[in-house]
Design an enzyme around this catalytic site. Structure first.
Site, PDB file in Angstrom:
ATOM      1  N   ASP A   9      42.692  33.176  46.710  1.00 29.34           N
ATOM      2  CA  ASP A   9      42.408  32.076  45.782  1.00 29.34           C
ATOM      3  C   ASP A   9      43.727  31.330  45.567  1.00 29.34           C
ATOM      4  OD1 ASP A   9      43.873  33.639  44.044  1.00 29.34           O
ATOM      5  OD2 ASP A   9      42.311  33.794  42.510  1.00 29.34           O
ATOM      6  N   CYS A  65      44.646  37.735  45.541  1.00 25.48           N
ATOM      7  CA  CYS A  65      44.470  36.909  44.343  1.00 25.48           C
ATOM      8  C   CYS A  65      45.541  37.327  43.343  1.00 25.48           C
ATOM      9  CB  CYS A  65      43.053  36.998  43.789  1.00 25.48           C
ATOM     10  SG  CYS A  65      42.547  38.585  43.115  1.00 25.48           S
ATOM     11  N   THR A  67      45.628  39.379  40.529  1.00 20.65           N
ATOM     12  CA  THR A  67      45.710  40.830  40.298  1.00 20.65           C
ATOM     13  C   THR A  67      45.204  41.639  41.479  1.00 20.65           C
ATOM     14  OG1 THR A  67      43.464  40.914  39.413  1.00 20.65           O
ATOM     15  CG2 THR A  67      45.252  40.508  37.825  1.00 20.65           C
ATOM     16  N   HIS A  98      43.298  57.993  54.341  1.00 23.41           N
ATOM     17  CA  HIS A  98      42.226  58.720  53.661  1.00 23.41           C
ATOM     18  C   HIS A  98      40.936  57.918  53.511  1.00 23.41           C
ATOM     19  CE1 HIS A  98      45.012  61.839  51.490  1.00 23.41           C
ATOM     20  NE2 HIS A  98      45.233  61.758  52.796  1.00 23.41           N
ATOM     21  N   HIS A 133      38.270  63.508  55.674  1.00 25.89           N
ATOM     22  CA  HIS A 133      38.156  62.160  55.103  1.00 25.89           C
ATOM     23  C   HIS A 133      36.994  61.388  55.718  1.00 25.89           C
ATOM     24  CE1 HIS A 133      41.780  62.975  52.957  1.00 25.89           C
ATOM     25  NE2 HIS A 133      42.421  63.235  54.085  1.00 25.89           N
TER      26      HIS A 133
END
Ligand code: RB5
Length: 143
Positions: A9, A65, A67, A98, A133
């Site tokens: 963004d 973005c 955060t 993982h 995993h």
């Protein structure tokens, strides 16, 4: 050259351009926008990227973005997408080892460009460990 999808963004736009430039010799970028620092809504960029990555065998991508959370939450709505929000070298490595993450999500407002470049490099060069995993990653899919 590795084909890689990328989108951001407005908050991630500048970092997206830096990452594209720094990895220009290693990656063939498919840029899903945004293409300026004008304010936009992150789902409008996360959804197209997630669709593109999910439609490919071994597709992978990068979302950025402010955060990272908006991009990660949105991308993870798509079946087959394992989008991992990463801010340190070890978290990026473990997201591959993982979780077999196929989308690296970065928080542009909380990391610098060198850290971001290290996260991308780590994401691209770290293989999935498989084994126990693999079973866990399979269990992520909704039944
Ligand atoms: C935009 O201001 C910001 O909300 C967005 O980049 C992101 O952090 C959302 O999760």
């Amino acid at each position: 050259m590795m084909k890689l999808h990328i989108a951001s963004d407005h908050a991630g736009y500048e970092l997206k351009e830096i990452i594209k430039q720094r990895f220009a010799d290693r990656c063939e970028w498919v840029d899903h926008g945004t293409f300026s620092s004008d304010s936009v809504d992150y789902p409008d960029y996360a959804h197209p990227l997630a669709e593109a990555v999910a439609s490919e065998v071994d597709g992978c991508g990068i979302l950025i973005c402010g955060t990272g959370n908006g991009m990660a939450i949105t991308a993870n709505k798509h079946a087959g997408i394992r989008a991992a929000l990463c801010w340190s070298h070890d978290i990026a490595a473990l997201a591959r080892q993982h979780n077999n993450a196929n989308v690296l999500v970065m928080p542009a407002r909380f990391i610098d460009a060198d850290t971001a470049a290290d996260l991308v490099d780590t994401f691209l060069s770290t293989p999935f460990e498989g084994g126990r995993h693999e079973r866990r990653v399979q269990k992520i899919n909704l039944r």
